[in-house]
Design a protein around this motif. Structure first.
Motif, PDB file in Angstrom:
ATOM      1  N   ILE A   1       0.843  -1.207   0.000  1.00 41.61           N
ATOM      2  CA  ILE A   1       0.000   0.000   0.000  1.00 41.61           C
ATOM      3  C   ILE A   1       0.870   1.245   0.000  1.00 41.61           C
ATOM      4  O   ILE A   1       0.638   2.183  -0.766  1.00 41.61           O
ATOM      5  N   ARG A   2       1.900   1.266   0.851  1.00 39.78           N
ATOM      6  CA  ARG A   2       2.788   2.437   0.894  1.00 39.78           C
ATOM      7  C   ARG A   2       3.493   2.651  -0.444  1.00 39.78           C
ATOM      8  O   ARG A   2       3.617   3.775  -0.922  1.00 39.78           O
ATOM      9  N   SER A   3       3.919   1.573  -1.085  1.00 35.58           N
ATOM     10  CA  SER A   3       4.567   1.684  -2.397  1.00 35.58           C
ATOM     11  C   SER A   3       3.597   2.234  -3.438  1.00 35.58           C
ATOM     12  O   SER A   3       3.959   3.081  -4.252  1.00 35.58           O
ATOM     13  N   TYR A   4       2.367   1.761  -3.397  1.00 40.40           N
ATOM     14  CA  TYR A   4       1.349   2.235  -4.328  1.00 40.40           C
ATOM     15  C   TYR A   4       1.106   3.735  -4.146  1.00 40.40           C
ATOM     16  O   TYR A   4       1.018   4.485  -5.121  1.00 40.40           O
ATOM     17  N   ILE A   5       1.034   4.164  -2.905  1.00 38.97           N
ATOM     18  CA  ILE A   5       0.811   5.582  -2.619  1.00 38.97           C
ATOM     19  C   ILE A   5       1.978   6.417  -3.134  1.00 38.97           C
ATOM     20  O   ILE A   5       1.785   7.493  -3.705  1.00 38.97           O
TER      21      ILE A   5
ATOM     22  N   HIS B   1       1.670   6.743  -6.828  1.00 35.99           N
ATOM     23  CA  HIS B   1       0.470   7.489  -7.233  1.00 35.99           C
ATOM     24  C   HIS B   1       0.146   8.540  -6.168  1.00 35.99           C
ATOM     25  O   HIS B   1      -0.803   8.368  -5.397  1.00 35.99           O
ATOM     26  N   PRO B   2       0.897   9.621  -6.104  1.00 34.29           N
ATOM     27  CA  PRO B   2       0.737  10.591  -5.009  1.00 34.29           C
ATOM     28  C   PRO B   2      -0.632  11.275  -4.944  1.00 34.29           C
ATOM     29  O   PRO B   2      -1.014  11.763  -3.891  1.00 34.29           O
ATOM     30  N   ASP B   3      -1.383  11.266  -6.036  1.00 35.59           N
ATOM     31  CA  ASP B   3      -2.699  11.920  -6.032  1.00 35.59           C
ATOM     32  C   ASP B   3      -3.843  10.974  -5.691  1.00 35.59           C
ATOM     33  O   ASP B   3      -5.004  11.363  -5.735  1.00 35.59           O
TER      34      ASP B   3
ATOM     35  N   HIS C   1      -2.146   4.420   6.458  1.00 42.44           N
ATOM     36  CA  HIS C   1      -1.026   4.256   5.526  1.00 42.44           C
ATOM     37  C   HIS C   1      -0.792   5.547   4.740  1.00 42.44           C
ATOM     38  O   HIS C   1       0.346   5.975   4.558  1.00 42.44           O
ATOM     39  N   LEU C   2      -1.863   6.152   4.275  1.00 42.10           N
ATOM     40  CA  LEU C   2      -1.769   7.378   3.498  1.00 42.10           C
ATOM     41  C   LEU C   2      -1.115   8.483   4.321  1.00 42.10           C
ATOM     42  O   LEU C   2      -0.228   9.179   3.841  1.00 42.10           O
ATOM     43  N   SER C   3      -1.504   8.607   5.570  1.00 43.42           N
ATOM     44  CA  SER C   3      -0.922   9.623   6.450  1.00 43.42           C
ATOM     45  C   SER C   3       0.566   9.373   6.677  1.00 43.42           C
ATOM     46  O   SER C   3       1.370  10.310   6.631  1.00 43.42           O
ATOM     47  N   LYS C   4       0.946   8.128   6.919  1.00 42.51           N
ATOM     48  CA  LYS C   4       2.357   7.794   7.154  1.00 42.51           C
ATOM     49  C   LYS C   4       3.209   8.165   5.954  1.00 42.51           C
ATOM     50  O   LYS C   4       4.277   8.751   6.099  1.00 42.51           O
TER      51      LYS C   4
ATOM     52  N   LEU D   1       6.162  11.074   5.714  1.00 44.16           N
ATOM     53  CA  LEU D   1       7.529  10.748   5.305  1.00 44.16           C
ATOM     54  C   LEU D   1       7.949  11.548   4.075  1.00 44.16           C
ATOM     55  O   LEU D   1       9.083  11.995   3.975  1.00 44.16           O
ATOM     56  N   GLN D   2       7.047  11.759   3.144  1.00 41.49           N
ATOM     57  CA  GLN D   2       7.362  12.539   1.950  1.00 41.49           C
ATOM     58  C   GLN D   2       7.635  13.995   2.303  1.00 41.49           C
ATOM     59  O   GLN D   2       8.465  14.628   1.695  1.00 41.49           O
TER      60      GLN D   2
END
Length: 57
Positions: free
Chosen positions: A17-21, A24-26, A46-49, A53-54
């Motif tokens: 999931i983190r890799s997918y996010i 695909h940042p949007d 996951h999205l928040s984490k 980090l970004q």
């Protein structure tokens, strides 16, 4: 001591999931929940984490 198979599966899915996010940042929380078959609450964590980090980079 090794992690239980169920815990390892959850960690693998979390990494996916983190890799997918990251790729695909949007993407929205609803999109991820539908794609991975998870609840929006789990997805939002996951999205928040990833976004935190970004922001640190």
């Amino acid at each position: 001591m090794t992690a239980s198979p169920q815990l390892a599966d959850k960690e693998d899915r979390g990494e996916q999931i983190r890799s997918y996010i990251e790729l695909h940042p949007d993407v929205t929380a609803a999109d991820i929940a539908r794609s991975f078959g998870i609840t929006r609450q789990i997805d939002s964590r996951h999205l928040s984490k990833v976004r935190v980090l970004q922001g640190e980079e």
